[in-house]
Design an enzyme around this catalytic site. Sequence first.
Site, short mmCIF file in Angstrom:
data_model
loop_
_atom_site.label_atom_id
_atom_site.label_comp_id
_atom_site.label_asym_id
_atom_site.label_seq_id
_atom_site.Cartn_x
_atom_site.Cartn_y
_atom_site.Cartn_z
N LYS A 28 0.83 -1.21 0.00
CA LYS A 28 0.00 0.00 0.00
C LYS A 28 0.87 1.27 0.00
CE LYS A 28 -2.82 -1.81 3.41
NZ LYS A 28 -4.04 -2.04 4.24
N PHE B 65 -14.22 4.16 9.95
CA PHE B 65 -12.92 4.55 9.37
C PHE B 65 -12.90 4.38 7.85
CE2 PHE B 65 -12.62 0.10 10.83
CZ PHE B 65 -12.22 -0.55 9.67
N ARG C 23 -0.69 -14.41 4.76
CA ARG C 23 -1.24 -13.70 5.92
C ARG C 23 -0.33 -13.86 7.14
NH1 ARG C 23 -6.20 -11.25 5.30
NH2 ARG C 23 -6.62 -11.17 7.53
N THR D 254 -3.93 -7.68 11.57
CA THR D 254 -4.41 -6.40 11.01
C THR D 254 -3.91 -5.21 11.82
OG1 THR D 254 -6.40 -7.59 10.30
CG2 THR D 254 -6.50 -5.18 10.28
N ARG E 75 3.60 -6.26 9.20
CA ARG E 75 2.81 -5.25 9.91
C ARG E 75 3.37 -4.97 11.30
NH1 ARG E 75 -3.10 -7.60 8.11
NH2 ARG E 75 -3.38 -6.38 6.20
N HIS F 277 -1.79 -5.29 1.99
CA HIS F 277 -3.07 -5.99 1.97
C HIS F 277 -2.80 -7.42 1.57
CE1 HIS F 277 -7.13 -7.19 1.05
NE2 HIS F 277 -6.67 -7.69 -0.08
P1 TYD Z 1 -9.69 -5.89 7.20
O1 TYD Z 1 -10.14 -6.34 5.84
O2 TYD Z 1 -10.62 -6.08 8.35
O3 TYD Z 1 -8.28 -6.55 7.62
P2 TYD Z 1 -7.10 -7.20 6.77
O4 TYD Z 1 -6.47 -6.09 5.95
O5 TYD Z 1 -6.14 -7.75 7.81
O6 TYD Z 1 -7.70 -8.29 5.91
O7 TYD Z 1 -9.35 -4.32 7.14
C1 TYD Z 1 -8.86 -3.71 5.96
C2 TYD Z 1 -7.96 -2.58 6.37
O8 TYD Z 1 -8.70 -1.59 7.09
C3 TYD Z 1 -6.84 -2.98 7.29
O9 TYD Z 1 -5.75 -3.55 6.62
C4 TYD Z 1 -6.51 -1.66 7.97
C5 TYD Z 1 -7.87 -0.97 8.07
N1 TYD Z 1 -8.49 -1.13 9.40
C6 TYD Z 1 -8.38 -0.09 10.31
O10 TYD Z 1 -7.75 0.93 10.02
N2 TYD Z 1 -8.97 -0.21 11.53
C7 TYD Z 1 -9.64 -1.33 11.89
O11 TYD Z 1 -10.17 -1.39 13.04
C8 TYD Z 1 -9.74 -2.41 10.96
C9 TYD Z 1 -10.50 -3.66 11.33
C10 TYD Z 1 -9.16 -2.26 9.72
#
Ligand code: TYD
Length: 165
Positions: free
Chosen positions: A10, A58, A91, A97, A108, A125
């Site tokens: 990203k 968010f 992952r 996350t 991360r 991502h």
């Molecule tokens: P998500 O798809 O829930 O997680 P992942 O990327 O681990 O599959 O969330 C997408 C993105 O949204 C995550 O990488 C960062 C952001 N995010 C936040 O900023 N705050 C949060 O509480 C969550 C759940 C995600």
Amino acid sequence: MNQAALVIVKPDGMTRGLLSSVLDKFAQTKLDIIGMKSIIATEELAREHYNHLKDKDFFNELIDYLTGKLHQNKNMIAVIYYGEDAIAKCRGVAGATHPEKADPWSIRGAFGRVRTDGLFENVVHVSSDDDEAEREIKLWFSPEEVSVSVYPTDTRAATERTVWV
Ligand code: TYD
């Protein structure tokens, strides 16, 4: 079972010069790279990509993040990894996350941060499951950009497209 997983480095990862470190960590999975390109997320593509989070408070900040409004580099690198348990392996390398809850050896955990507004800037991502990987890969790549035919394709007459002049 062989699987495809979409990884996107990203805009924070690109702006902070983390691309090679991130790719090194994914290389440790020994998965194949079957597609890779630089992409810029338009508002529309970003909203589609994160559609499952559209009701979160968010969401708007997340769209600004993916479209590069929060960083100097707008472009991102998208990579399709392919092989045995690709999603779990990718992952694992990416980490949890929430950057503060992620293993410190993960991407991360090592490089992510939580902004003062609460948004997680977590560098990469990674697709969460097979269905999401298929949806995301079809969103960001066309079939001819992928070296293994992971999903069924069909051949159609060329439609109008923008070309270099
Ligand atoms: P998500 O798809 O829930 O997680 P992942 O990327 O681990 O599959 O969330 C997408 C993105 O949204 C995550 O990488 C960062 C952001 N995010 C936040 O900023 N705050 C949060 O509480 C969550 C759940 C995600």
